[in-house]
Write a protein that holds these residues in place. Structure first.
Motif, PDB file in Angstrom:
ATOM      1  N   ARG A  88     -13.215 -25.794  23.564  1.00  0.00           N
ATOM      2  CA  ARG A  88     -12.812 -27.047  24.196  1.00  0.00           C
ATOM      3  C   ARG A  88     -13.002 -27.009  25.702  1.00  0.00           C
ATOM      4  N   SER A  89     -13.072 -28.184  26.279  1.00  0.00           N
ATOM      5  CA  SER A  89     -13.262 -28.325  27.718  1.00  0.00           C
ATOM      6  C   SER A  89     -11.931 -28.168  28.436  1.00  0.00           C
ATOM      7  N   VAL A  90     -11.917 -27.320  29.462  1.00  0.00           N
ATOM      8  CA  VAL A  90     -10.704 -27.034  30.222  1.00  0.00           C
ATOM      9  C   VAL A  90     -11.004 -27.221  31.699  1.00  0.00           C
ATOM     10  N   ILE A  95     -12.623 -26.898  38.680  1.00  0.00           N
ATOM     11  CA  ILE A  95     -13.768 -26.446  37.899  1.00  0.00           C
ATOM     12  C   ILE A  95     -13.443 -26.576  36.418  1.00  0.00           C
ATOM     13  N   SER A  96     -14.319 -27.218  35.668  1.00  0.00           N
ATOM     14  CA  SER A  96     -14.098 -27.329  34.231  1.00  0.00           C
ATOM     15  C   SER A  96     -15.223 -26.645  33.486  1.00  0.00           C
ATOM     16  N   GLU A  97     -14.896 -26.074  32.359  1.00  0.00           N
ATOM     17  CA  GLU A  97     -15.897 -25.425  31.534  1.00  0.00           C
ATOM     18  C   GLU A  97     -15.413 -25.404  30.096  1.00  0.00           C
ATOM     19  N   LYS A  98     -16.343 -25.149  29.185  1.00  0.00           N
ATOM     20  CA  LYS A  98     -15.981 -25.031  27.781  1.00  0.00           C
ATOM     21  C   LYS A  98     -15.489 -23.614  27.529  1.00  0.00           C
ATOM     22  N   ARG A  99     -14.335 -23.504  26.873  1.00  0.00           N
ATOM     23  CA  ARG A  99     -13.765 -22.195  26.591  1.00  0.00           C
ATOM     24  C   ARG A  99     -13.565 -22.017  25.092  1.00  0.00           C
ATOM     25  N   TYR A 100     -13.790 -20.795  24.643  1.00  0.00           N
ATOM     26  CA  TYR A 100     -13.472 -20.482  23.253  1.00  0.00           C
ATOM     27  C   TYR A 100     -11.960 -20.365  23.096  1.00  0.00           C
ATOM     28  N   VAL A 101     -11.477 -20.771  21.927  1.00  0.00           N
ATOM     29  CA  VAL A 101     -10.053 -20.726  21.608  1.00  0.00           C
ATOM     30  C   VAL A 101      -9.866 -19.817  20.398  1.00  0.00           C
ATOM     31  N   ILE A 102      -8.910 -18.884  20.514  1.00  0.00           N
ATOM     32  CA  ILE A 102      -8.575 -18.019  19.380  1.00  0.00           C
ATOM     33  C   ILE A 102      -7.116 -18.263  19.003  1.00  0.00           C
ATOM     34  N   GLN A 103      -6.762 -17.884  17.793  1.00  0.00           N
ATOM     35  CA  GLN A 103      -5.359 -17.894  17.382  1.00  0.00           C
ATOM     36  C   GLN A 103      -4.954 -16.451  17.096  1.00  0.00           C
ATOM     37  N   THR A 104      -3.855 -16.026  17.703  1.00  0.00           N
ATOM     38  CA  THR A 104      -3.403 -14.658  17.515  1.00  0.00           C
ATOM     39  C   THR A 104      -1.880 -14.617  17.578  1.00  0.00           C
ATOM     40  N   THR A 105      -1.294 -13.477  17.241  1.00  0.00           N
ATOM     41  CA  THR A 105       0.167 -13.346  17.197  1.00  0.00           C
ATOM     42  C   THR A 105       0.713 -12.934  18.563  1.00  0.00           C
TER      43      THR A 105
END
Length: 476
Positions: A81-83, A89-99
């Motif tokens: 998603r775009s952050v 400064i905006s860029e596309k970042r990968y998103v992970i799900q973790t504990t």
């Protein structure tokens, strides 16, 4: 207070947490209810497939103010998603799900992966991870307990600095700039002795038998293995003179004085690029106001771009939308006796350009820069945005050939996409690192240090070292 609120964790503005699934035993988090999504420091981010699933591998420096400790992680990518950060400064970042493990309580959260070297905390805990689970007391810190150095050493081992490598000077003007900090850190993390040399505080002895470079207080700079020149435009002449003198002492310079001087002369650099068969937007140059009308027609008329030859980071660049406006801008600049170029306006680019970062004849990273609303030129120094982009083989070839043509071992090559194909805008001999490292998550400073090691046949023996401490927050 309700029973539900009694069961919530009370946290301060900063807390220690851990991520057991990705093997991070401790990281200090900035607790920020103003940020929606949580973020974790990550660099060298790469994607791969496990069956049909997209995964990311990445590296983390988990300790604030320390880049010696590195942990390699892998996790499934759940989104990209775009952050936009607080710096604009905006860029596309990968998103992970973790504990997330906080004070013995565990629950899954989403994390965006971002290079946080320009920020103090390696972890940002946003409100999505807090909802229904905690209350924030912003006046307190470490409500859940502090970790002492002994405990951190137990988790990560001793993190004392060692310098058993090369002696490298960074020839620049401002030690606090992101790019300069990162280069100092990158060298230290690989075991080198890094010395910041303020250009204006260096002076030279010209002597056939015993040439020397001295630093403030009379300190003799005679034992440097390499110098990284980061010369701002206003001190180009003296900075190049110093770089040239280091070369005469057989000190390796990451960019030569000749290459820097060529790249700084925008007119000469464009002539060299054209001579070597590289395409640029149609450009005109003149020295007399009487030539203004023909100069405008030469590049296809208005709209057109007017550039100061000595401009940098987008300053001294004007879009003239009409012929009358073009005449006014050109004559105003000439009345100040300023050297300028006029250049055709590439309308189809829609305010976007590419920055390819070239090191040792290889494009190591690339970004697409988008102009801010109301602007015509992409510039992250003036509110524009940056995002990762995959450049074509033709664009890579153009960037590599441009840097080689000007003799630059390190270069930021700016390219614009037109209906005629990719066109070269300019080649920067001291390209900034913040925008491209933040957007791509790549350790560009480390790549520059490795280029020096390769040239001097030095084999790395150390991992990582020291980082920055500039508090910032981000919003998704």
């Amino acid at each position: 207070m309700t029973n539900g609120e009694f069961n919530k964790l009370i946290v301060g503005s900063e807390e220690w947490c851990s991520f057991p699934d990705i093997h991070i035993p401790a990281v200090k988090a900035r607790v920020d209810s103003g940020a929606k999504t949580s973020s974790l420091h990550a660099f060298n981010i790469n994607t791969f497939r496990k069956g049909t699933e997209l995964w990311v591998s990445f590296e983390v420096h988990p300790l604030q103010n320390n880049r010696k400790v590195t942990i390699r992680c892998e996790a499934k990518a759940v989104d990209r998603r775009s952050v936009k950060s607080s710096t604009g400064i905006s860029e596309k970042r990968y998103v992970i799900q973790t504990t997330l493990n906080l004070n013995g309580q565990q629950w899954p959260i989403e994390l965006t992966l971002a290079n946080r070297d320009s920020m103090g905390y390696r972890m940002l805990l946003g409100r999505e991870a807090m909802i229904g689970r905690m209350l924030v007391d912003p006046s307190s810190s470490f409500c859940l307990g502090e970790l002492n150095q002994d405990k951190l050493n137990e988790y990560y081992g001793s993190t004392s600095n060692q310098t058993s490598g090369l002696k490298i000077g960074l020839l620049a003007s401002n030690p606090d700039l992101y790019s300069n900090r990162r280069l100092m850190e990158a060298g230290e993390e690989r075991g080198h002795e890094m010395i910041f040399l303020n250009i204006k505080q260096c002076y030279m002895k010209l002597d056939a038998e015993n040439p020397e470079v001295h630093y403030r207080g009379g300190h003799l700079l005679s034992s440097l293995d390499a110098v990284i020149p980061r010369i701002k435009p206003s001190v180009t002449f003296y900075g190049c003179a110093l770089t040239r003198h280091f070369e005469s002492l057989d000190t390796y310079t990451l960019n030569s004085a000749e290459a820097i001087a060529q790249s700084r002369d925008k007119l000469y650099s464009l002539q060299l690029l054209l001579k070597n068969g590289l395409d640029i937007p149609t450009t005109g140059f003149a020295n007399s106001p009487m030539d203004t009308n023909d100069l405008i027609e030469m590049v296809g008329g208005a709209p057109l771009i007017v550039k100061l030859l000595e401009g940098a980071q987008g300053r001294g660049v004007v879009l003239a939308e009409t012929k009358k406006a073009a005449e006014s801008v050109i004559n105003a600049f000439k009345s100040l006796r300023a050297n300028l170029l006029v250049q055709e306006f590439i309308k189809e680019a829609r305010g976007k350009d590419l920055r390819c970062f070239v090191i040792d004849g290889k494009v190591v990273a690339s970004i697409e820069r988008q102009a801010s609303p109301g602007e015509f030129r992409a510039n992250i120094h003036q509110g524009g945005t940056a995002s990762v982009v995959k450049v074509t083989a033709e664009e890579k070839k153009l960037a590599i050939k441009a840097s080689k043509t000007l003799g630059l071992k390190v270069a930021g090559v700016d390219i614009i996409r037109s209906d005629k194909g990719p066109l070269l805008l300019e080649v920067n001999s001291s390209p900034g690192l913040e925008g491209i490292e933040t957007a791509t998550g790549r350790d560009i400073a480390g790549e520059m240090i490795r280029a020096i090691e390769k040239k001097l046949n030095w084999k790395p023996a150390m991992p990582e070292a020291v980082a920055t401490n500039n508090l910032e927050t981000e919003q998704v």
